[in-house]
Enzyme design. Structure first.
Site, PDB file in Angstrom:
ATOM      1  N   THR A 185       0.876  -1.185   0.000  1.00 12.41           N
ATOM      2  CA  THR A 185       0.000   0.000   0.000  1.00 12.41           C
ATOM      3  C   THR A 185       0.903   1.222   0.000  1.00 12.41           C
ATOM      4  OG1 THR A 185      -0.063   0.089   2.383  1.00 12.41           O
ATOM      5  CG2 THR A 185      -1.836  -1.106   1.321  1.00 12.41           C
ATOM      6  N   GLU A 328      -5.879  -3.741   1.316  1.00 16.57           N
ATOM      7  CA  GLU A 328      -5.998  -4.709   2.415  1.00 16.57           C
ATOM      8  C   GLU A 328      -7.266  -5.547   2.319  1.00 16.57           C
ATOM      9  OE1 GLU A 328      -5.111  -1.621   2.544  1.00 16.57           O
ATOM     10  OE2 GLU A 328      -3.797  -1.143   4.224  1.00 16.57           O
ATOM     11  N   LYS A 439     -11.317  19.642  10.718  1.00 17.12           N
ATOM     12  CA  LYS A 439     -11.801  19.817  12.082  1.00 17.12           C
ATOM     13  C   LYS A 439     -12.017  21.296  12.358  1.00 17.12           C
ATOM     14  CE  LYS A 439     -11.429  18.029  16.614  1.00 17.12           C
ATOM     15  NZ  LYS A 439     -10.747  17.237  17.590  1.00 17.12           N
ATOM     16  N   TRP A 444     -16.673  18.149  12.798  1.00 21.80           N
ATOM     17  CA  TRP A 444     -16.028  17.654  11.596  1.00 21.80           C
ATOM     18  C   TRP A 444     -16.751  18.116  10.337  1.00 21.80           C
ATOM     19  CZ3 TRP A 444     -11.433  15.830  12.460  1.00 21.80           C
ATOM     20  CH2 TRP A 444     -11.149  15.162  13.650  1.00 21.80           C
TER      21      TRP A 444
HETATM   22  P1  ADP Z   1      -4.120   4.043  -0.883  1.00 22.62           P
HETATM   23  O1  ADP Z   1      -4.395   4.162   0.591  1.00 22.62           O
HETATM   24  O2  ADP Z   1      -2.716   4.007  -1.255  1.00 22.62           O
HETATM   25  O3  ADP Z   1      -4.959   4.965  -1.719  1.00 22.62           O
HETATM   26  P2  ADP Z   1      -5.860   1.882  -1.490  1.00 22.62           P
HETATM   27  O4  ADP Z   1      -6.019   1.822  -2.932  1.00 22.62           O
HETATM   28  O5  ADP Z   1      -5.812   0.639  -0.713  1.00 22.62           O
HETATM   29  O6  ADP Z   1      -4.559   2.573  -1.224  1.00 22.62           O
HETATM   30  O7  ADP Z   1      -6.927   2.889  -0.911  1.00 22.62           O
HETATM   31  C1  ADP Z   1      -7.931   2.537  -0.025  1.00 22.62           C
HETATM   32  C2  ADP Z   1      -8.690   3.756   0.367  1.00 22.62           C
HETATM   33  O8  ADP Z   1      -9.249   4.407  -0.767  1.00 22.62           O
HETATM   34  C3  ADP Z   1      -9.871   3.496   1.261  1.00 22.62           C
HETATM   35  O9  ADP Z   1      -9.483   3.352   2.597  1.00 22.62           O
HETATM   36  C4  ADP Z   1     -10.728   4.733   1.039  1.00 22.62           C
HETATM   37  O10 ADP Z   1     -10.288   5.820   1.809  1.00 22.62           O
HETATM   38  C5  ADP Z   1     -10.465   5.038  -0.405  1.00 22.62           C
HETATM   39  N1  ADP Z   1     -11.565   4.499  -1.213  1.00 22.62           N
HETATM   40  C6  ADP Z   1     -11.604   3.368  -1.905  1.00 22.62           C
HETATM   41  N2  ADP Z   1     -12.781   3.217  -2.536  1.00 22.62           N
HETATM   42  C7  ADP Z   1     -13.528   4.302  -2.214  1.00 22.62           C
HETATM   43  C8  ADP Z   1     -14.856   4.740  -2.533  1.00 22.62           C
HETATM   44  N3  ADP Z   1     -15.634   4.046  -3.325  1.00 22.62           N
HETATM   45  N4  ADP Z   1     -15.278   5.901  -1.999  1.00 22.62           N
HETATM   46  C9  ADP Z   1     -14.482   6.629  -1.189  1.00 22.62           C
HETATM   47  N5  ADP Z   1     -13.231   6.266  -0.861  1.00 22.62           N
HETATM   48  C10 ADP Z   1     -12.756   5.125  -1.357  1.00 22.62           C
END
Ligand code: ADP
Length: 545
Positions: A185, A328, A439, A444
């Site tokens: 990641t 994950e 914040k 929020w």
């Molecule tokens: P990175 O953290 O490097 O971007 P990931 O691709 O694993 O890696 O990203 C996961 C994160 O992306 C999620 O925890 C969320 O915050 C965001 N995310 C994924 N899909 C969505 C979605 N459909 N809507 C909003 N946020 C999303």
């Protein structure tokens, strides 16, 4: 009393043998630097068998890490199969990472070999001497005219395959819990962390891509994953497509909107997938192409703006199919499918429902909890909490135990760092990432919601909202806006557009117009870069609205 069913391992050899046996006549099309190539699954499977032997010939250890530095191609798919089916671990490297991150990841995973597309060599080869664990760099010729270094570590993919006898017999993975693949990641703080998929998790996730309330892949589909094969295994779609027997279309190196939309049209693609920025780029071109074959456009990775999804519905009759997940979570954890209780709603209400992150897939459990106390929050669409996830394709730790304790709860659930509400039917709506919330005076403000509202403005191409320090309120929202080409827009117009749409105290204190929202290595808005860019930003004095 024990059940009396066969204990067959859930492992990738099943997907390979099934594809070889049932779908040999189906095809994989790949876009290359100069044109397209088409191969049958039967040919691809024979090449996988050769590659299996070639990995032995290269001296890769029994569970050695086999890294890839490739676009979405049929060759990459060969590696997706040969590495795990022979017990090795596929390690997909993100081609957009910074050099230091790449060197770190390759060393941390102890990659023994890297398969690299010829067009990508200039990004990788300068780092070769900093990658002591890598004994071979195998170049896959994709038609680029990049010079190939004269070095004993450099090998040619086709020569390697030609010299290898096809492995005969069945691939066998006895323990379904052994590692099949890994993906780091990007990690906004600290070093990237390795997520390690098992055979079992990968097979179960592949099955989930066939669920009717998910992507619903089938043999009749023509699947084009635009999401990169280095981004959480292209959301598991290549494996799902092989399991289902779908025809595959691989977009290769040309990620330009025009190239994508032309491939969708030319190959009569029925289902495709990518992050919102991809579909934002393609959207203005929709009117010039016949996309009547498309039945689903899977979109996730960051929040899908309702306005974008609606623009697709209006132009081609299908809105974006919104999914949520993380590296994950393999990554698909929830999908915003339409449900029976949506019947009879207005188009506007249905659009609101689709803009949510949706329902956990079967076998995935999601809950929201108070991030401080861990107290579960009610599903009343009012209370917010951190999303926590459990299930057979959700990580329980990071490679080398680097979870650090804080990423997992005491009862073993993954803490996602996302904040959401849930309605009584179980549809999640992400409010923000914990670290992106603004914040303001102890309350929020959701940056995601503000962005989505701003992106509904017809003259706005992209928008991102970050919190900037404020003397009185701790933080206040700053909107960074990209105006569509040929349009003009003022800060006042943006604020007036927002006024009827959000609470008064949510209105951004300032609007900055920029040329482009910086993107992360997987094409998401990079709030981190924006925060750096606007570090020390002075808000206008008259900030009260
Ligand atoms: P990175 O953290 O490097 O971007 P990931 O691709 O694993 O890696 O990203 C996961 C994160 O992306 C999620 O925890 C969320 O915050 C965001 N995310 C994924 N899909 C969505 C979605 N459909 N809507 C909003 N946020 C999303």
């Amino acid at each position: 009393m024990l059940g009396l069913m066969q204990d067959r391992p859930l492992a990738l050899p099943h997907i390979f043998h099934r594809a070889e046996q049932l779908f040999g006549h189906k095809t994989v099309v790949t876009a290359e630097v100069n044109g397209e190539t088409t191969t049958t699954i039967a040919e691809l499977c024979t090449r996988v068998r050769r590659l299996a032997t070639a990995l032995d010939d290269l001296g890769i250890s029994a569970d050695g890490r086999v890294a890839t530095f490739c676009w979405n191609t049929a060759r990459h798919l060969e590696l997706y199969l040969a590495a795990p089916c022979t017990g090795r671990v596929l390690h997909t490297l993100n081609i957009r990472l910074f050099p230091e991150q790449l060197v770190y990841i390759v060393g941390h995973a102890e990659d023994e070999v890297i398969f690299v597309d010829r067009s990508l060599l200039p990004l990788l080869w300068p780092l070769a001497d900093k990658m002591p664990t890598v004994r071979a760099f195998v170049v896959i010729d994709d038609g680029a005219d990049t010079a190939i270094p004269d070095d004993p570590r450099v090998r040619d993919y086709e020569e390697l395959l030609a010299a290898a006898e096809p492995f005969s017999g069945d691939f066998v993975i006895e323990d379904e819990n052994t590692a099949a693949a890994m993906c780091y990641t990007s990690g906004t703080t600290g070093n990237p962390k390795g997520v390690v998929y098992s055979h079992r998790s990968t097979v179960l996730h592949s099955v989930a891509t066939l669920f009717a309330d998910g992507p619903a892949l089938s043999e009749r589909d023509v699947l084009m994953p635009v999401v990169p094969m280095f981004h959480a295994n292209a959301w598991g779609l290549p494996y799902g497509g092989l399991l289902a027997g779908s025809t595959l279309v691989m977009p290769g190196p040309n990620m330009a909107p025009q190239a994508i939309v032309s491939m969708l049209e030319r190959h009569e693609v029925t289902i495709t997938a990518g992050v919102p920025t991809i579909w934002m780029g393609v959207q203005p071109l929709l009117g010039d192409h016949d996309l009547t074959h498309l039945r689903a456009i899977l979109c996730g990775g960051s929040a899908v703006p309702k306005a974008l999804s609606e623009a697709y519905r209006e132009a081609i009759g299908i809105p974006l199919l919104h999914a949520w997940g993380m590296t994950e979570t393999s990554p698909i954890a929830s999908v915003s499918s339409m449900r029976s209780h949506h019947e009879g709603l207005t188009e506007e209400e249905r659009a609101d429902a689709r803009a949510r992150q949706g329902y956990p897939l079967p076998l995935v459990e999601l809950r929201i909890a108070d991030p401080e106390t861990g107290e579960p929050q009610p599903w009343d669409d009012e209370a917010t909490g951190e999303v926590q996830a459990a299930g057979p394709w959700i990580a329980k730790d990071y490679y080398r135990g680097e979870g650090g304790g804080s990423q997992f709860t005491e009862d073993g659930w993954l803490r996602t760092g996302d904040v959401a509400t849930v309605d009584r039917y179980g549809s999640f709506r992400l409010v923000d990432r914990t670290k992106d919330l603004v914040k303001s005076g102890g309350e929020w403000i959701s940056s995601v919601e503000l962005e989505n509202e701003i992106m509904a403005h017809p003259k706005v191409a992209e928008a991102a909202v970050i919190g900037v320090p404020h003397e009185k309120w701790v933080e206040r929202p700053l909107a960074c806006v990209v105006v569509k080409p040929g349009e003009t827009l003022t800060a006042e117009e943006v604020i007036e557009f927002l006024r009827p749409r959000v609470a008064k105290w949510w209105l951004p204190d300032a609007v900055e117009f920029i040329d482009e929202i910086p993107k992360t290595s997987v094409g998401k808005f990079s709030k981190k870069t924006l925060r750096e860019k606007f570090g020390g930003y002075e808000l206008p004095a008259a900030a009260e609205r």
